[in-house]
Write a protein that holds these residues in place. Structure first.
Motif, PDB file in Angstrom:
ATOM      1  N   LEU A 144       1.003  -1.177  -0.030  1.00 25.30           N
ATOM      2  CA  LEU A 144       0.254   0.072  -0.016  1.00 25.30           C
ATOM      3  C   LEU A 144       0.954   1.346   0.105  1.00 25.30           C
ATOM      4  CD1 LEU A 144      -2.724  -1.253   2.705  1.00 25.30           C
ATOM      5  CD2 LEU A 144      -2.862  -0.932   0.132  1.00 25.30           C
ATOM      6  N   THR A 145       1.887   1.258   0.748  1.00 28.07           N
ATOM      7  CA  THR A 145       2.973   2.461   0.841  1.00 28.07           C
ATOM      8  C   THR A 145       3.552   2.562  -0.629  1.00 28.07           C
ATOM      9  OG1 THR A 145       3.272   1.862   3.126  1.00 28.07           O
ATOM     10  CG2 THR A 145       5.066   3.161   1.907  1.00 28.07           C
ATOM     11  N   GLY A 146       3.838   1.623  -1.203  1.00 25.31           N
ATOM     12  CA  GLY A 146       4.485   1.498  -2.692  1.00 25.31           C
ATOM     13  C   GLY A 146       3.319   2.377  -3.629  1.00 25.31           C
ATOM     14  N   PHE A 150       4.084   6.250  -5.442  1.00 21.97           N
ATOM     15  CA  PHE A 150       4.153   6.355  -6.805  1.00 21.97           C
ATOM     16  C   PHE A 150       3.050   7.293  -6.987  1.00 21.97           C
ATOM     17  CE2 PHE A 150       6.078   2.002  -7.560  1.00 21.97           C
ATOM     18  CZ  PHE A 150       7.306   2.493  -8.435  1.00 21.97           C
ATOM     19  N   ALA A 151       1.781   7.459  -6.522  1.00 22.18           N
ATOM     20  CA  ALA A 151       0.876   8.405  -6.868  1.00 22.18           C
ATOM     21  C   ALA A 151       1.412   9.846  -6.297  1.00 22.18           C
ATOM     22  CB  ALA A 151      -0.311   8.101  -5.780  1.00 22.18           C
ATOM     23  N   LEU A 343      11.188   1.977  -7.603  1.00 19.65           N
ATOM     24  CA  LEU A 343      11.244   0.459  -7.441  1.00 19.65           C
ATOM     25  C   LEU A 343      12.424  -0.014  -6.902  1.00 19.65           C
ATOM     26  CD1 LEU A 343       9.605  -0.207 -10.899  1.00 19.65           C
ATOM     27  CD2 LEU A 343       8.523  -0.793  -8.774  1.00 19.65           C
ATOM     28  N   VAL A 344      13.634   0.650  -7.314  1.00 18.45           N
ATOM     29  CA  VAL A 344      14.901   0.101  -6.656  1.00 18.45           C
ATOM     30  C   VAL A 344      14.805   0.318  -5.172  1.00 18.45           C
ATOM     31  CG1 VAL A 344      17.486   0.297  -6.513  1.00 18.45           C
ATOM     32  CG2 VAL A 344      16.138   0.355  -8.679  1.00 18.45           C
ATOM     33  N   THR A 345      14.644   1.421  -4.649  1.00 14.77           N
ATOM     34  CA  THR A 345      14.703   1.825  -3.168  1.00 14.77           C
ATOM     35  C   THR A 345      13.487   1.130  -2.432  1.00 14.77           C
ATOM     36  OG1 THR A 345      13.386   3.947  -3.666  1.00 14.77           O
ATOM     37  CG2 THR A 345      15.937   4.036  -3.782  1.00 14.77           C
ATOM     38  N   MET A 346      12.772   0.675  -3.097  1.00  9.53           N
ATOM     39  CA  MET A 346      11.325  -0.086  -2.312  1.00  9.53           C
ATOM     40  C   MET A 346      11.959  -1.424  -1.958  1.00  9.53           C
ATOM     41  SD  MET A 346       8.276   1.124  -4.688  1.00  9.53           S
ATOM     42  CE  MET A 346       7.277  -0.484  -4.188  1.00  9.53           C
TER      43      MET A 346
END
Length: 424
Positions: A144-146, A150-151, A343-346
């Motif tokens: 959900l955080t991801g 992004f939003a 994406l990488v840092t997630m």
């Protein structure tokens, strides 16, 4: 928003004096915003944990530490913003130009490591906020955080001003939640005001905790970022001198950092008036604070805590990603799509959530890594802003350089002490 927007139409019917005032107000407002993005780093989930621990263990005693830390932060962020105004370049770009290619590459590598450690803490903080608010698992909360991250970053396609507005709104939500918490906790405001101006400790453990609060004052990634946020504020054809722009920037920094400081004080005061007063000195984790608030102050207070933590994690995570872009582009002239960087840092946060590592311990570890990067951003900043060749008429006054050097020495020294204490 650029400086060109100050030429917008004025309301009809203004008298000459009123018209001049209205134009000055529009011009000042059009340059506000960068410091509100930078101030997010000072109210991130790491600050939540430190302030709650300080208030629950020692009551109002360490309020003065937050005040002192905030004053140092104002000075450092003003220097970062001034560097961008005077040179039209950000700190990583100037480091690349002034240092050897080898040193610039090494600085980039450590800055990337620091940015990833910071992002891990902030992303996990937002995930914990979702978990506390919705009752979902940490892994689902991370997903959900991801989506939310992004939003928020996607707003940049509409220009930078909407992104600034959302970040400022999230800061406002954090502040509103914590000031509402103060209403529920009924603090002793007289005692809090007294300890805001009277330095005091209660044993060696309070010294260590004060070092933790002060040592985490300056975030390396936000020093890099703030210089980038102001470097394009001087627009050709717009009658705003660099010195006038610096004046507006100081207003921006003082306003934003004062708000961040008040929120930090509210965190500590809430913990002091709730946990310390109730004889619960060992509330140090975010989940523990949420769990303990409910039986003491009720479900509304614990919900406000979760909402504030969620807003803190989402806003600071978005700002951290933006800072990573500035670092890469400045040090090595490379740029990757912000979605790829996000994406990488997630990935580290998903790994932590999937394997069940204690998120609170991960937050502490990330703060230790973060402290390593402070000298590599702070020392060049002070050095460059004292260079007349770079800064021109905006060069630091001698007293400013001395004050910044003293603040830098204190921050670096305290971080070294904190590292020694943590590693031992």
């Amino acid at each position: 928003m650029t400086g060109g927007e100050v030429t917008q139409q004025l309301p009809p019917g203004l008298r000459p004096v009123d018209e001049a005032f209205h134009r000055r107000r529009l011009r000042a407002l059009s340059f506000l915003g960068p410091a509100f993005i930078a101030c997010v780093a000072y109210i991130d989930p790491g600050n939540f944990a430190t302030n709650i621990a300080g208030g629950s263990k020692f009551g109002y005693t360490l309020v003065w530490v937050i005040v002192a830390a905030n004053l140092m932060a104002m000075l450092i962020q003003t220097l970062s913003a001034k560097l961008g105004i005077a040179t039209g370049k950000n700190l990583p770009e100037i480091c690349r130009e002034r240092f050897s290619k080898r040193n610039a590459t090494l600085l980039w590598l450590q800055a990337e490591a620091i940015a990833m450690a910071t992002d891990l803490a902030e992303f996990l903080g937002a995930a914990i906020g979702f978990k506390l608010l919705l009752g979902t698992s940490l892994l689902l909360s991370t997903f959900l955080t991801g989506i939310a991250a992004f939003a928020i970053l996607g707003l940049q396609r509409f220009g930078f001003r909407p992104f600034e507005a959302v970040i400022a709104a999230l800061v406002g939500v954090i502040g509103a939640c914590y000031f509402a918490e103060l209403f529920y906790s009924n603090p002793d405001l007289g005692a809090a005001a007294h300890h805001a101006v009277v330095p005091q400790f209660k044993g060696s453990e309070s010294v260590v905790l004060a070092v933790g609060i002060l040592g985490a004052t300056v975030m390396p990634h936000v020093i890099y970022l703030h210089s980038a946020l102001t470097q394009d504020r001087v627009v050709p054809g717009v009658p705003v001198s660099p010195r006038r722009l610096l004046h507006y920037t100081r207003i921006d920094v003082v306003t934003a950092m004062t708000l961040a400081g008040l929120i930090n004080v509210a965190m500590l005061v809430m913990a002091a008036s709730t946990f310390f007063k109730s004889g619960l000195p060992n509330v140090s984790s975010l989940e523990g604070a949420h769990r303990t608030l409910q039986p003491i102050l009720g479900s509304t207070a614990s919900t406000l805590f979760a909402v504030a933590l969620l807003g803190s994690g989402l806003s600071s995570s978005a700002v951290g990603t933006l800072a990573g872009q500035v670092v890469m582009q400045g040090f090595i002239r490379r740029r990757i799509p912000v979605t790829v960087r996000r994406l990488v840092t997630m990935i580290p946060a998903f790994v932590v959530a999937a394997i069940g590592v204690d998120p609170s311990r991960t937050l502490v570890f990330s703060q230790v890594v973060l402290s390593f990067g402070i000298p590599f951003a702070l020392v060049p900043l002070i050095r460059f802003t004292a260079n007349s060749e770079l800064m021109g008429s905006l060069i630091n006054r001698r007293i400013t350089t001395v004050a910044a050097g003293a603040a830098g020495a204190v921050i670096i020294g305290l971080n070294v002490f904190l590292l020694a204490q943590t590693l031992s």
